[in-house]
Design a protein around this motif. Structure first.
Motif, PDB file in Angstrom:
ATOM      1  N   ASN A 193      66.835 125.204 114.297  1.00  0.00           N
ATOM      2  CA  ASN A 193      67.917 125.642 113.421  1.00  0.00           C
ATOM      3  C   ASN A 193      67.763 125.051 112.022  1.00  0.00           C
ATOM      4  O   ASN A 193      68.031 125.714 111.008  1.00  0.00           O
TER       5      ASN A 193
ATOM      6  N   ARG B 146      67.048 126.825 108.324  1.00  0.00           N
ATOM      7  CA  ARG B 146      67.758 126.554 107.071  1.00  0.00           C
ATOM      8  C   ARG B 146      66.791 126.235 105.943  1.00  0.00           C
ATOM      9  O   ARG B 146      67.013 126.614 104.788  1.00  0.00           O
TER      10      ARG B 146
ATOM     11  N   SER C 108      66.864 128.575 102.692  1.00  0.00           N
ATOM     12  CA  SER C 108      67.170 127.881 101.441  1.00  0.00           C
ATOM     13  C   SER C 108      66.120 128.133 100.375  1.00  0.00           C
ATOM     14  O   SER C 108      66.434 128.203  99.182  1.00  0.00           O
TER      15      SER C 108
ATOM     16  N   ALA D 194      73.596 129.557 109.004  1.00  0.00           N
ATOM     17  CA  ALA D 194      72.687 129.040 107.983  1.00  0.00           C
ATOM     18  C   ALA D 194      72.878 129.783 106.664  1.00  0.00           C
ATOM     19  O   ALA D 194      72.889 129.175 105.587  1.00  0.00           O
TER      20      ALA D 194
END
Length: 219
Positions: free
Chosen positions: A49, A53, A57, A80
């Motif tokens: 997870n 992200r 990002s 996310a």
């Protein structure tokens, strides 16, 4: 259960490198030569997870949105995306209804990525790609595949459509990886929404393991 500490190992254990290649392709590739395929593997000392992200990002431009698709649990991706204020459209429907997504994508000019979530049953991946490939090519949309369990030969089965592949190991829940297309990866430098989730920086750190003997890409 065996415990692997990447930081103490210094180098990623070869059996983990090889397991990623097995999830990626049927081709016999030595882990140290994998970069010659035009893709890079970045390992994380976090669960998948957090690897997800890191990818979101870094790869989704500020002014763009994503589509999250699949039939399983999509919450890891939607959470996310919300964490980074990334606008997202959820398409939680079976592959038979993909024509609706095709219509949606054809009129959404701000979509930069489709995130396809694959769970333990990845049998529909071929159908997904058959429907999505024309949209990916025409709209220049990048494909991220997020796998919640092990998959088999994902690059081969998608005919090279995947730009980012995020996965991990059930027996090592605090370890994960991302396979990234290098010509996409280099464009993420300085783009991360958070220094704590910087895919490019993670890649550069892992490059120290490779050394100076770099060979050309294979054709």
């Amino acid at each position: 259960m065996s415990v692997v500490d990447f930081s103490k190992e210094g180098r990623i254990p070869e059996h983990l490198n090889q397991s990623v290649i097995n999830m990626w392709t049927h081709m016999p590739i030595h882990p140290e030569q994998f970069y010659r395929t035009g893709f890079e593997t970045i390992f994380f000392e976090t669960n998948r997870n957090l690897a997800l992200r890191c990818v979101l990002s870094s790869v989704v431009p500020a002014e763009k949105e994503i589509i999250v698709a699949g039939t399983g649990n999509l919450s890891a991706v939607t959470e996310a995306a919300s964490f980074f204020d990334i606008p997202h459209i959820v398409f939680h429907s079976p592959v038979e209804e993909l024509t609706l997504m095709e219509t949606l994508v054809s009129v959404q000019i701000n979509v930069s990525h489709i995130v396809l979530v694959m769970d333990g049953d990845d049998s529909d991946i071929d159908q997904y790609i058959r429907h999505l490939r024309p949209l990916l090519d025409v709209k220049k949309i990048e494909l991220i595949i997020y796998c919640t369990s092990s998959v088999d030969k994902i690059h081969d089965r998608t005919n090279g459509a995947v730009d980012y592949f995020i996965g991990g190991w059930d027996e090592l829940p605090d370890k994960s990886f991302a396979v990234a297309r290098r010509n996409r990866l280099v464009q993420t430098e300085g783009n991360s929404r958070s220094s704590d989730f910087d895919l490019y920086a993670s890649w550069q750190w892992r490059l120290k393991e490779r050394g100076a003997n770099i060979l050309p890409m294979e054709m």
